[in-house]
Scaffold this active site. Sequence first.
Site, PDB file in Angstrom:
ATOM      1  N   ARG A 243       1.248  -0.997  -0.539  1.00 21.37           N
ATOM      2  CA  ARG A 243       0.210  -0.097   0.145  1.00 21.37           C
ATOM      3  C   ARG A 243       1.218   1.061   0.136  1.00 21.37           C
ATOM      4  O   ARG A 243       2.053   1.222   0.991  1.00 21.37           O
ATOM      5  CB  ARG A 243      -0.870  -0.128   1.801  1.00 21.37           C
TER       6      ARG A 243
ATOM      7  N   THR B 195      -9.955   0.146  -9.619  1.00 22.08           N
ATOM      8  CA  THR B 195      -9.184  -1.205  -8.953  1.00 22.08           C
ATOM      9  C   THR B 195      -9.152  -2.344  -9.407  1.00 22.08           C
ATOM     10  O   THR B 195      -9.751  -1.832 -10.793  1.00 22.08           O
ATOM     11  CB  THR B 195      -9.038  -0.808  -7.267  1.00 22.08           C
TER      12      THR B 195
HETATM   13  N1  GLY Z   1      -8.343   2.390  -3.129  1.00 22.18           N
HETATM   14  C1  GLY Z   1      -9.486   1.531  -3.233  1.00 22.18           C
HETATM   15  C2  GLY Z   1      -8.833   1.262  -1.712  1.00 22.18           C
HETATM   16  O1  GLY Z   1      -8.089   0.856  -1.417  1.00 22.18           O
HETATM   17  O2  GLY Z   1      -9.457   0.894  -1.247  1.00 22.18           O
END
Ligand code: GLY
Length: 568
Positions: free
Chosen positions: A104, A379
């Site tokens: 992340r 996503t």
């Molecule tokens: N940006 C979408 C998520 O990480 O949930």
Amino acid sequence: MNKIIFIILFVSAIYGCTGKISVNKLTIAEGRNIISDSGMVVSAHPQSSRIGIAILRKGGNAVDAAVATEFALAVCYPEAGNIGGGGFMLIRQADGTTDLIDYREKAPLKASRDMYLDASGDVSEGLSTETHMASGVPGTVDGMVNIHSKYGILSFRDVIQPAIDLARKGFPLTDGQAADFNSNRQNFITRNLTPPSFVKDTPWVAGDTLRQESLAQTLERIRDRGRDGFYSGTTARLIVKEMERGNGIISGQDLSEYRASFKDPVLKEYHGYRIISASPPSGGGIVLLQILGMISPYNLKEAGFHTWQSVHLITEAERRAFADRSKFLGDPGFTEIPVDRLLDDNYLARRMSNYSKDSASSSSKIFPGSPLAAVSEETTHYSVADYLGNAVAATTTLNGTFGNSIIVDSAGFLLNNQMDDFSVKPGVPNMYGLVGGEANSIQPGKKMLSSMTPVIIEKDGKLFMIAGSPGGSTIPTSVLQVIINVIDYGMSIRQAVDTGRFHHQWLPDHISYEKNSLDSTNILKLRSMGHELRERNAIGRVNAIMILPDGKKAAGADRRGNNSACGY
Ligand code: GLY
């Protein structure tokens, strides 16, 4: 390339039809709902699935194929595939051991709590989504290098080279992509120094070739220098230069200090199956497992599929899980998260103690519980299974479609707008309508809370399913519905993925549902119980693999996109 093979590849790329194709002289099955004997890759684009399966056929394992697929998605699916974003990859090895890599993005060191507020304390519109300041420090490249060095059996060069070739030689756009590029054209022009390869003089049409030479060169630097090919040297200099051009705050120090990390996944038993998913800083796994825990005592099959009884029950569990998310979930490096207590059966039963089977709760009266006392949405997810029994579920993102639409000049890749996943101001919803609190406030070096929910499911200690979805806040609820469709309603993976979906996330307090997913009698009944219902566009785009009783693998590539499965 042989003309006939080209035509088959072209047609199947455009229409995602099922058939046998030849990739690098290997015969593979391709389509949305194929069944394979051995290996399988299901991803958002036919090109990335083909690259993943070619790596399996070359002798690579599921992680080699996953890393190749991830880099390929950065080329052929720039809407969400990336090297300028981040994600979560869940692995289950053939011996049953599991691992999670968290790649992340992080808030840059110069980030601060109120960086998106104006002088009056209001949120400056677009700052956390459309500007250089919207980007978190990218994690994908470090994640891929690390996961490959821990589990891969082919060389890193072998797994990244197909993406380099794809970027340089180009590939035919799908119809959906042509539309995406056309509708985002103005953003690409106004937000970039030089028009990127995504812009052309006449509108894109399906089948047009997209070539990305700058991206090919960036990928070559990564191929030759590993993480240093991105986090230092030429690529890092280009990122910092791009930041300086647009008042962004990612520095050379941010890049050199970024490290992906391995962590334990979260898991919970549900109706005889073990559900394994991503732990924080993704909230997706905990939200999914909380909902499953809350609905577990009820008999969904008896309640019926998409009846007012089952929609109401699932909605009330979703309402309570998302309320908890708003208070308790964030980056575990900065916030203590009571994971075990949030997933405890007694706690989840208490959360449902004020559930009435006849009337809707109001989100204004449902607050986060007290476990201590007792996404445009873009996503992408891909699922991989190899012939050895290893499995990978990976979800990766730039956040919005094409992230912030800013391409690092001369490096050819898009930047994320993931900073919007922080709670930019308590109580103010982000682009997915999610509200958050202190646990997800902005701090330098902190990771923003995600909803990504890669899932691996075991039955009797054996691999049973691999799944995940895009869709921001609708990710965990899309994955949830595929799970219950298979486990409780006995659907095939194809039906479970393709059937209609609905969603509730506490705030805003309404059930959203896909056209034709609920019938008018059930909608009327739910309204009479106090639920507000709103029809909306597609919810989620699941890419799943199910292991059949005879060991074959069945694909569920969602009809909602140009998703494609390859297998052999
Ligand atoms: N940006 C979408 C998520 O990480 O949930």
